[in-house]
Design a protein around this motif. Structure first.
Motif, PDB file in Angstrom:
ATOM      1  N   UNK A   1     -59.993 -10.853  12.582  1.00  0.00           N
ATOM      2  CA  UNK A   1     -59.608 -10.473  14.146  1.00  0.00           C
ATOM      3  C   UNK A   1     -58.876 -11.529  14.704  1.00  0.00           C
ATOM      4  N   UNK A   2     -59.619 -12.772  14.589  1.00  0.00           N
ATOM      5  CA  UNK A   2     -58.994 -13.938  15.040  1.00  0.00           C
ATOM      6  C   UNK A   2     -57.511 -14.322  14.459  1.00  0.00           C
ATOM      7  N   UNK A   3     -57.510 -14.270  13.282  1.00  0.00           N
ATOM      8  CA  UNK A   3     -56.178 -14.471  12.354  1.00  0.00           C
ATOM      9  C   UNK A   3     -55.339 -13.481  13.021  1.00  0.00           C
ATOM     10  N   UNK A   4     -55.621 -12.398  13.043  1.00  0.00           N
ATOM     11  CA  UNK A   4     -54.646 -11.305  13.760  1.00  0.00           C
ATOM     12  C   UNK A   4     -54.132 -11.664  14.953  1.00  0.00           C
ATOM     13  N   UNK A   5     -55.077 -12.020  15.810  1.00  0.00           N
ATOM     14  CA  UNK A   5     -54.808 -12.484  17.253  1.00  0.00           C
ATOM     15  C   UNK A   5     -53.843 -13.433  17.417  1.00  0.00           C
ATOM     16  N   UNK A   6     -53.821 -14.425  16.261  1.00  0.00           N
ATOM     17  CA  UNK A   6     -53.217 -15.635  16.235  1.00  0.00           C
ATOM     18  C   UNK A   6     -51.648 -15.493  15.723  1.00  0.00           C
ATOM     19  N   UNK A   7     -51.557 -14.357  14.966  1.00  0.00           N
ATOM     20  CA  UNK A   7     -50.360 -13.941  14.132  1.00  0.00           C
ATOM     21  C   UNK A   7     -50.238 -14.469  12.795  1.00  0.00           C
ATOM     22  N   UNK A   8     -51.366 -14.624  12.208  1.00  0.00           N
ATOM     23  CA  UNK A   8     -51.435 -15.236  10.816  1.00  0.00           C
ATOM     24  C   UNK A   8     -51.520 -14.252   9.691  1.00  0.00           C
TER      25      UNK A   8
END
Length: 209
Positions: free
Chosen positions: A141-148
């Motif tokens: 979820x963190x990666x997705x929030x940062x656009x990774x």
């Protein structure tokens, strides 16, 4: 030179951190980067390769035919490298592939990679975060929030954090290291570099030494 600090939702927090121009704004030295990446990869090699030479082969040492008069070549024993199953000429032997580089060059290599990543807008600063327990889904979820999504990401922490590390361990394109574990290879291999807010100053201080 400054970068805004983002939160775990990918939004700006209103804070910013100062970046040293001598670290993040130099003209990249590609040869220095090449040497440190080469050193890192060389150190990963086991160097256990080995082939047998003729003195290590099991077999008769009897001379196969007389020296003269046969009308063909002069053969020695069956262990000669010219025969199938014979010894190998100048074959590989166990060796250590590691080599040394001076500290100034290694620092230059890191600065060069960081400066190039800065030009490519591939560096962000993230506010400190923690997980109550190891949860891979939370890291996704963190990666997705940062656009990774689908990108390689390197997270640089100010200190070891077991829950954060374990949460990222099963993600093939995500790597978590502390600021003093970083090599130029790690920086080059990452598509996106994420400094936690507390790690950026410690990392810069290391490169100023």
């Amino acid at each position: 030179m400054e970068l805004v600090v983002l939160n775990t939702s990918g939004k700006e927090t209103g804070r910013s951190v100062s970046l040293d121009e001598a670290i993040f704004g130099i003209e990249p030295n590609q040869h220095a980067v090449y040497l440190e990446v080469k050193q890192y990869l060389a150190a990963q090699r086991q160097g256990t390769h080995k082939s047998k030479e003729r003195n290590e082969i099991s077999g008769s040492t009897k001379k196969l035919k007389k020296q003269k008069g046969s009308g063909s070549a002069r053969y020695g024993s069956i262990k000669s490298p010219i025969f199938k199953g014979g010894g190998r000429i100048f074959g590989p032997k166990p060796r250590d592939y590691r080599f040394k580089l001076n500290k100034a060059l290694k620092r230059l290599a890191k600065k060069s990679v960081l400066s190039q990543k800065m030009r490519d807008n591939s560096i962000i600063v993230l506010e400190a975060f923690n997980f109550e327990a190891p949860k891979t889904k939370e890291f996704i979820n963190l990666n997705n929030a940062l656009g990774f999504e689908g990108k390689k990401a390197l997270y640089i922490l100010p200190e070891a954090n077991k829950n954060v590390y374990l949460s990222s361990r099963n993600l093939a394109k995500t790597k978590v290291l502390t600021y003093n574990e970083i090599s130029s290879y790690d920086l080059v291999n990452a598509g996106e570099i994420v400094f936690l807010e507390g790690a950026i100053e410690k990392f810069q201080e290391n490169l100023r030494k």
